[in-house]
Design a protein around this motif. Sequence first.
Motif, mmCIF file in Angstrom:
data_model
loop_
_atom_site.group_PDB
_atom_site.id
_atom_site.type_symbol
_atom_site.label_atom_id
_atom_site.label_comp_id
_atom_site.label_asym_id
_atom_site.label_seq_id
_atom_site.Cartn_x
_atom_site.Cartn_y
_atom_site.Cartn_z
ATOM 1 N N GLY A 157 0.837 -1.197 0.000
ATOM 2 C CA GLY A 157 0.000 0.000 0.000
ATOM 3 C C GLY A 157 0.873 1.249 0.000
ATOM 4 O O GLY A 157 2.069 1.197 0.318
ATOM 5 N N ILE A 158 0.289 2.377 -0.353
ATOM 6 C CA ILE A 158 1.067 3.611 -0.462
ATOM 7 C C ILE A 158 1.638 4.029 0.883
ATOM 8 O O ILE A 158 2.810 4.413 0.992
ATOM 9 N N ASP A 159 0.835 3.934 1.952
ATOM 10 C CA ASP A 159 1.338 4.324 3.274
ATOM 11 C C ASP A 159 2.453 3.391 3.743
ATOM 12 O O ASP A 159 3.444 3.839 4.333
ATOM 13 N N GLY A 160 2.298 2.104 3.486
ATOM 14 C CA GLY A 160 3.341 1.150 3.849
ATOM 15 C C GLY A 160 4.626 1.404 3.083
ATOM 16 O O GLY A 160 5.727 1.299 3.637
ATOM 17 N N CYS A 161 4.483 1.741 1.803
ATOM 18 C CA CYS A 161 5.657 2.077 0.990
ATOM 19 C C CYS A 161 6.353 3.324 1.530
ATOM 20 O O CYS A 161 7.586 3.368 1.626
ATOM 21 N N ARG A 162 5.564 4.309 1.884
ATOM 22 C CA ARG A 162 6.149 5.552 2.391
ATOM 23 C C ARG A 162 6.949 5.303 3.674
ATOM 24 O O ARG A 162 8.056 5.837 3.847
ATOM 25 N N ALA A 163 6.414 4.469 4.550
ATOM 26 C CA ALA A 163 7.116 4.153 5.795
ATOM 27 C C ALA A 163 8.412 3.393 5.518
ATOM 28 O O ALA A 163 9.445 3.630 6.154
#
Length: 297
Positions: free
Chosen positions: A257-263
């Motif tokens: 997911g985008i948030d997981g990638c960002r983290a």
Amino acid sequence: MNPAWTLASKAAAVEAALNTLFCEPEPTPRVRLNESLRYSIVGGGKRLRPVLLLSFAELGGCDMDAAMDFACAIELIHTYSLIHDDLPCMDNSDLRRGRAANHCVFGEAGAVLAGDGLLNGAFELMLSSTSPIAAEYKLAAAAELAAASGRLGMIAGQVIDIENECHRVSPTAADLTQLCRLKTGAIIRGACVAGLKLAGVTDPEKLGAAARYADALGLAFQIRDDMLDVLSSAEAMGKSVGHDAENGKVTFASLLGIDGCRAEVDRLTDEAVAALEVFGGDEFLAGLAEMMARRDH
């Protein structure tokens, strides 16, 4: 130090050096080989890999001008890989660096030969370099780049990527990480380590730190790329976007997911910066890692 300004300055120096290549007359009037090579190598790209090589060479005490042939060589290798990656038999992409992919202009066979020419040209450039760097340091750097771009490095990653697509395998995050460390990361790691070797650095701790910086930077770069394939546009990226979703390809974006990638990008960026502590830190390389984590194209 302003990392963006330093990156632009070093990239401009690389661009100027690249502009001097492949200017010889064609073998015959009907051949467009040099035209094809220059079409793909001049006037586009972030020049990240050559800038990394130059920066690590400077970190080891080597003058940037002395390392320029090797910086150009790694950009030739990178560009050859992009030409081949865009081919219909590979990723089948029509757009690269904001304009038509090489095979759309010069034909599929012409693009294969252009890639071949760039790869061979890279090693010709390194092995004929008149730079004052000691011959044994040049050979060590050339060997590093050969391994990084070869059958156990970048090419191995491309093979795994094709196998995943052909067999409709559903890779895990660990599988994608291995793929990235080869297809994208190997040549980035080669740039950093080869830069130190050009400077005559043999300290395993420093070479290992350069590799750790590169591994973290390369993986963060690819995860950010997967995010931008979802969030960005072809105009902003200068290449086709959305192919992964259209083809049902598993990416970090689809897995995390985008948030997981960002983290994960943030974690890896911290890891890259921490690796520089062996050298007493480096403001530009630390800033570069932060810039790549936030890039929008």
